[in-house]
Design a protein around this motif. Structure first.
Motif, PDB file in Angstrom:
ATOM      1  N   ASN A 217      -0.762 -14.160 -35.564  1.00 40.64           N
ATOM      2  CA  ASN A 217      -2.092 -13.971 -34.958  1.00 40.64           C
ATOM      3  C   ASN A 217      -2.493 -12.505 -34.830  1.00 40.64           C
ATOM      4  O   ASN A 217      -3.151 -12.111 -33.868  1.00 40.64           O
ATOM      5  CB  ASN A 217      -2.169 -14.648 -33.582  1.00 40.64           C
TER       6      ASN A 217
ATOM      7  N   LEU B 265      -5.195 -24.178 -22.285  1.00 42.04           N
ATOM      8  CA  LEU B 265      -5.725 -22.905 -22.761  1.00 42.04           C
ATOM      9  C   LEU B 265      -6.689 -22.304 -21.744  1.00 42.04           C
ATOM     10  O   LEU B 265      -6.596 -21.114 -21.417  1.00 42.04           O
ATOM     11  CB  LEU B 265      -6.431 -23.097 -24.107  1.00 42.04           C
TER      12      LEU B 265
ATOM     13  N   ARG C  60      -5.973 -18.806 -19.716  1.00 44.40           N
ATOM     14  CA  ARG C  60      -6.887 -17.670 -19.849  1.00 44.40           C
ATOM     15  C   ARG C  60      -7.434 -17.248 -18.488  1.00 44.40           C
ATOM     16  O   ARG C  60      -7.586 -16.061 -18.212  1.00 44.40           O
ATOM     17  CB  ARG C  60      -8.027 -18.017 -20.808  1.00 44.40           C
TER      18      ARG C  60
ATOM     19  N   THR D  36      -4.354 -17.780 -27.018  1.00 47.09           N
ATOM     20  CA  THR D  36      -5.071 -18.678 -27.914  1.00 47.09           C
ATOM     21  C   THR D  36      -4.181 -19.863 -28.247  1.00 47.09           C
ATOM     22  O   THR D  36      -3.094 -20.023 -27.686  1.00 47.09           O
ATOM     23  CB  THR D  36      -5.525 -17.936 -29.185  1.00 47.09           C
TER      24      THR D  36
ATOM     25  N   SER E 165      -3.221 -22.799 -31.764  1.00 46.80           N
ATOM     26  CA  SER E 165      -3.487 -23.318 -33.103  1.00 46.80           C
ATOM     27  C   SER E 165      -2.817 -24.665 -33.337  1.00 46.80           C
ATOM     28  O   SER E 165      -3.012 -25.285 -34.368  1.00 46.80           O
ATOM     29  CB  SER E 165      -3.000 -22.317 -34.166  1.00 46.80           C
TER      30      SER E 165
ATOM     31  N   SER F 122      -5.517  -9.781 -32.122  1.00 48.12           N
ATOM     32  CA  SER F 122      -5.990 -11.057 -32.648  1.00 48.12           C
ATOM     33  C   SER F 122      -6.033 -10.965 -34.159  1.00 48.12           C
ATOM     34  O   SER F 122      -5.875  -9.889 -34.747  1.00 48.12           O
ATOM     35  CB  SER F 122      -7.402 -11.380 -32.122  1.00 48.12           C
TER      36      SER F 122
ATOM     37  N   PRO G 213      -8.760 -22.648 -32.638  1.00 47.35           N
ATOM     38  CA  PRO G 213      -9.236 -21.579 -31.745  1.00 47.35           C
ATOM     39  C   PRO G 213      -8.713 -20.184 -32.060  1.00 47.35           C
ATOM     40  O   PRO G 213      -9.401 -19.196 -31.784  1.00 47.35           O
ATOM     41  CB  PRO G 213      -8.768 -22.064 -30.366  1.00 47.35           C
ATOM     42  N   ASN G 214      -7.512 -20.061 -32.629  1.00 44.35           N
ATOM     43  CA  ASN G 214      -7.013 -18.721 -32.945  1.00 44.35           C
ATOM     44  C   ASN G 214      -7.764 -18.076 -34.113  1.00 44.35           C
ATOM     45  O   ASN G 214      -7.538 -16.899 -34.418  1.00 44.35           O
ATOM     46  CB  ASN G 214      -5.504 -18.737 -33.218  1.00 44.35           C
TER      47      ASN G 214
END
Length: 294
Positions: A85, A184, A188, A198, A200, A214, A240-241
């Motif tokens: 990532n 998630l 966060r 993040t 995946s 990122s 999302p990643n």
């Protein structure tokens, strides 16, 4: 996506027509790879044709360097990949050598562990380092990494915490009961001030990197070194990643199998990974380029 399965695009972004791309940035799992982790012959041909046309191809993935064998045979020109990532840039032509590392400070990782243990009791952790992965006793075992050391995250992060310790690429957090997006959002909210968080995986498995690290930020650094602007990048993703990368790129495509947040972030949409959605777009780009050159 059209009713016939063709690629459709969102309205053109206000910065005008997209120039001929100079770089294609593609995620792997759920995007370039089919569900059986293979790269189709059509996709192999499309990647080779893109590079033959002078368009660089970057693999941009959450995978660690040691899991890049799925695409190593399909790397042509530059041979670089962005792994973990954005925490590492790896040369696939040179034995997966680390070209750049954007580490997660161990003290920060310990703070995140402490914070998530309090916010989501039952969370288990793994620590991905440049030397491999280690994990806690309750963490789902990595069958691809049978030599992993098993201990608490605190011990894994504190031991050898000196200048000779292997850099930490990312922290992995797993929860057996929470829904993936719920976990998630919770993580966060609780720890997002300390690190980039993040996911995946289809399960409640979070990937935690250094603050500001990122796929997008590392891709931006790699592009800047080459004098490539965001407008000259076409990106593909499904989870999302990938969101930040898809928002950063001048043109971006969510796969037909993509997470809703990815669809909202991308400027266009292609068909699913099992239908060679990346190859479909590359073929169209090259066909349009040939038509314009006539």
């Amino acid at each position: 996506m059209g009713e016939d399965g063709s690629v459709t695009s969102a309205p053109q972004r206000p910065d005008g027509p997209t120039p001929t791309p100079r770089l294609i940035a593609t995620d792997l799992d759920g995007t370039l790879l089919r569900d059986d982790k293979s790269v189709s012959l059509r996709t192999v041909a499309a990647l080779a044709a893109a590079e033959e046309a002078g368009i660089e191809v970057f693999f941009v993935t959450g995978r660690p360097a040691r899991w890049m064998d799925v695409v190593s045979d399909h790397v042509h020109g530059h041979g670089l990949a962005i792994c973990a990532n954005g925490a590492a840039v790896v040369d696939l032509h040179a034995g997966r050598e680390f070209v750049q590392v954007r580490a997660l400070p161990r003290a920060t990782a310990l703070t995140v562990v402490e914070t998530l243990r309090a916010a989501a009791p039952g969370t288990s952790f793994a620590v991905e380092m440049t030397t491999g992965i280690n994990y806690e006793p309750l963490y789902p075992p990595f069958f691809q990494d049978p030599g992993a050391h098993v201990a608490t995250a605190e011990k894994l992060l504190e031991e050898e915490a000196d200048d000779t310790a292997a850099p930490v690429l990312k922290l992995l957090a797993h929860h057996a009961e929470l829904a993936p997006d719920e976990f998630l959002a919770l993580a966060r909210s609780a720890a997002g001030a300390y690190a980039a968080i993040t996911r995946s995986s289809p399960t409640a498995l979070l990937e935690i990197s250094g603050l500001g690290v990122s796929k997008a930020s590392t891709l931006e650094l790699c592009c800047a070194e080459r004098g490539i602007s965001p407008a000259e990048v076409v990106a593909f993703g499904d989870m999302p990643n990938d969101v930040e990368m898809l928002r950063w790129a001048g043109t971006s495509y969510a796969m037909g199998n993509a997470h809703p947040d990815v669809i909202a972030a991308a400027s266009g949409r292609t068909v699913a990974n099992n239908e060679d959605g990346v190859a479909v777009v590359i073929e169209r780009i090259l066909a349009e380029r040939t038509a314009h050159q006539r």
